[in-house]
Write a protein that holds these residues in place. Sequence first.
Motif, PDB file in Angstrom:
ATOM      1  N   UNK A  35       0.818  -1.223   0.000  1.00 27.09           N
ATOM      2  CA  UNK A  35       0.000   0.000   0.000  1.00 27.09           C
ATOM      3  C   UNK A  35       0.849   1.269   0.000  1.00 27.09           C
ATOM      4  N   UNK A  36       2.144   1.097   0.126  1.00 26.47           N
ATOM      5  CA  UNK A  36       3.032   2.253   0.228  1.00 26.47           C
ATOM      6  C   UNK A  36       2.830   3.234  -0.944  1.00 26.47           C
ATOM      7  N   UNK A  37       2.843   2.695  -2.164  1.00 24.23           N
ATOM      8  CA  UNK A  37       2.739   3.595  -3.329  1.00 24.23           C
ATOM      9  C   UNK A  37       1.339   4.213  -3.439  1.00 24.23           C
ATOM     10  N   UNK A  38       0.308   3.475  -2.947  1.00 23.03           N
ATOM     11  CA  UNK A  38      -1.055   4.041  -2.995  1.00 23.03           C
ATOM     12  C   UNK A  38      -1.134   5.247  -2.058  1.00 23.03           C
ATOM     13  N   UNK A  39      -0.545   5.125  -0.876  1.00 21.35           N
ATOM     14  CA  UNK A  39      -0.563   6.243   0.074  1.00 21.35           C
ATOM     15  C   UNK A  39       0.175   7.450  -0.513  1.00 21.35           C
ATOM     16  N   UNK A  40       1.270   7.146  -1.198  1.00 20.49           N
ATOM     17  CA  UNK A  40       2.039   8.238  -1.812  1.00 20.49           C
ATOM     18  C   UNK A  40       1.214   8.917  -2.903  1.00 20.49           C
ATOM     19  N   UNK A  41       0.555   8.095  -3.742  1.00 14.23           N
ATOM     20  CA  UNK A  41      -0.284   8.657  -4.817  1.00 14.23           C
ATOM     21  C   UNK A  41      -1.411   9.523  -4.270  1.00 14.23           C
ATOM     22  N   UNK A  42      -1.988   9.086  -3.156  1.00 15.11           N
ATOM     23  CA  UNK A  42      -3.128   9.807  -2.573  1.00 15.11           C
ATOM     24  C   UNK A  42      -2.643  10.998  -1.753  1.00 15.11           C
ATOM     25  N   UNK A  43      -1.340  11.056  -1.573  1.00 15.82           N
ATOM     26  CA  UNK A  43      -0.757  12.157  -0.823  1.00 15.82           C
ATOM     27  C   UNK A  43      -1.273  12.225   0.609  1.00 15.82           C
ATOM     28  N   UNK A  44      -1.394  11.069   1.251  1.00 15.88           N
ATOM     29  CA  UNK A  44      -1.823  11.055   2.652  1.00 15.88           C
ATOM     30  C   UNK A  44      -0.619  10.704   3.523  1.00 15.88           C
ATOM     31  N   UNK A  45      -0.655  11.117   4.776  1.00 12.60           N
ATOM     32  CA  UNK A  45       0.539  10.940   5.597  1.00 12.60           C
ATOM     33  C   UNK A  45       0.402   9.838   6.645  1.00 12.60           C
ATOM     34  N   UNK A  46      -0.779   9.197   6.714  1.00 12.37           N
ATOM     35  CA  UNK A  46      -0.920   8.074   7.660  1.00 12.37           C
ATOM     36  C   UNK A  46      -1.957   7.104   7.130  1.00 12.37           C
ATOM     37  N   UNK A  47      -1.934   5.870   7.665  1.00 19.31           N
ATOM     38  CA  UNK A  47      -2.932   4.884   7.267  1.00 19.31           C
ATOM     39  C   UNK A  47      -4.320   5.292   7.745  1.00 19.31           C
ATOM     40  N   UNK A  48      -4.398   5.978   8.898  1.00 17.53           N
ATOM     41  CA  UNK A  48      -5.710   6.435   9.383  1.00 17.53           C
ATOM     42  C   UNK A  48      -6.349   7.369   8.354  1.00 17.53           C
ATOM     43  N   UNK A  49      -5.542   8.274   7.833  1.00 17.06           N
ATOM     44  CA  UNK A  49      -6.050   9.203   6.815  1.00 17.06           C
ATOM     45  C   UNK A  49      -6.523   8.426   5.583  1.00 17.06           C
ATOM     46  N   UNK A  50      -5.741   7.397   5.222  1.00 14.90           N
ATOM     47  CA  UNK A  50      -6.082   6.577   4.051  1.00 14.90           C
ATOM     48  C   UNK A  50      -7.398   5.819   4.286  1.00 14.90           C
ATOM     49  N   UNK A  51      -7.570   5.250   5.505  1.00 12.26           N
ATOM     50  CA  UNK A  51      -8.812   4.511   5.793  1.00 12.26           C
ATOM     51  C   UNK A  51     -10.016   5.442   5.696  1.00 12.26           C
ATOM     52  N   UNK A  52      -9.852   6.674   6.159  1.00  8.74           N
ATOM     53  CA  UNK A  52     -10.966   7.620   6.066  1.00  8.74           C
ATOM     54  C   UNK A  52     -11.343   7.877   4.607  1.00  8.74           C
ATOM     55  N   UNK A  53     -10.334   7.825   3.774  1.00  9.83           N
ATOM     56  CA  UNK A  53     -10.548   8.067   2.340  1.00  9.83           C
ATOM     57  C   UNK A  53     -11.296   6.910   1.682  1.00  9.83           C
ATOM     58  N   UNK A  54     -10.945   5.669   2.070  1.00  4.90           N
ATOM     59  CA  UNK A  54     -11.574   4.523   1.384  1.00  4.90           C
ATOM     60  C   UNK A  54     -12.945   4.168   1.943  1.00  4.90           C
ATOM     61  N   UNK A  55     -13.189   4.565   3.181  1.00  5.13           N
ATOM     62  CA  UNK A  55     -14.482   4.209   3.791  1.00  5.13           C
ATOM     63  C   UNK A  55     -15.617   4.775   2.946  1.00  5.13           C
ATOM     64  N   UNK A  56     -16.487   3.916   2.476  1.00  9.39           N
ATOM     65  CA  UNK A  56     -17.627   4.366   1.681  1.00  9.39           C
ATOM     66  C   UNK A  56     -17.261   4.768   0.264  1.00  9.39           C
ATOM     67  N   UNK A  57     -16.016   4.551  -0.144  1.00  8.05           N
ATOM     68  CA  UNK A  57     -15.629   4.902  -1.510  1.00  8.05           C
ATOM     69  C   UNK A  57     -15.239   3.608  -2.238  1.00  8.05           C
ATOM     70  N   UNK A  58     -16.206   3.078  -3.008  1.00  8.97           N
ATOM     71  CA  UNK A  58     -15.978   1.737  -3.551  1.00  8.97           C
ATOM     72  C   UNK A  58     -14.825   1.700  -4.551  1.00  8.97           C
ATOM     73  N   UNK A  59     -14.586   2.820  -5.240  1.00  9.48           N
ATOM     74  CA  UNK A  59     -13.489   2.828  -6.218  1.00  9.48           C
ATOM     75  C   UNK A  59     -12.128   2.683  -5.501  1.00  9.48           C
TER      76      UNK A  59
END
Length: 266
Positions: A35-59
């Motif tokens: 998931x390292x490169x996905x976090x970099x692409x999304x420009x998020x700085x933590x997994x918590x931030x990333x989880x907030x992004x994917x929650x409810x976002x099926x894509x």
Amino acid sequence: MIHLTDREFQELVDFIRTNFGINLSKKRLLIEARLFSVLAEKNVSSFTEYFNLIRGNSKELITMMNRLTTNHTYFMREPRHFEYLKNVILPELTENRRDKCLRIWSAGCSTGEEAYTAVMVMREWFGLQSGWDYRLLATDISTRVLESAKHGVYSAESLRDLPAGWRSRYFHTQDGQTYLLSDEIKKEVIFRSLNLMNPFPFHRPFDLIFCRNVMIYFDQETKNKLIQKFYDILKPGGYLLIGHSETVQRDVVPFQYIEPSIYQRG
Ligand SMILES: C[S@@+](CC[C@H](N)C(=O)[O-])C[C@H]1O[C@@H](n2cnc3c(N)ncnc32)[C@H](O)[C@@H]1O
């Protein structure tokens, strides 16, 4: 590299186990690496931030599962199943069969090699007998592998165990490195996205189900529930083929054991 905290790791493991059946509790480093490169692409700085992004976002959820699933496969993998298909299953299932239609499902098909190998076996077996419909349904949760399966482009390595005659008959190559599967085989397989944890959307039962090397990532309770669902959707006399390192707990699901990794609904 962004690391998972203990809490984030547990949250992700629970989420994936509940929604997809896959147990990643011993795969902390794998999760971080994939998931390292996905976090970099999304420009998020933590997994918590990333989880907030994917929650409810099926894509975004699909992107994550495309990264986290393990999709290794190749043509003619575990050849005993294809031999058994030719020598036992096909003669048995086609005997006195009026509708001339076999319903076959490759569940957890990855990039399609399993389904396409089955089509090659069936083409050879049916030979000149006309009028049979043996198209396969092949499903996976990863949309990335399904796209690749539909394209039908494979490495020389993936074809290594196929008989040479089939390689030349069904593939086209210009450089000996990449091989394009012929349309006559491709058109026999229908690829669909399907999460095996969800209720099955089928109205008609199957004659044969391949679910090989998929359940190795599931815990026992999830496996038992899924195997019961396979049992329920098979016709009496229908077959379930699982990976050679997998087993069905027959005190839980009433499959008849035929030989290792081959089961039949009585
Ligand atoms: C290792 S591959 C097996 C491919 C092929 N069946 C074989 O034996 O070579 C496992 C596949 O199962 C899929 N898979 C895992 N969990 C799944 C689920 N809950 N629903 C559908 N497919 C799933 C993965 O995406 C992966 O492509």
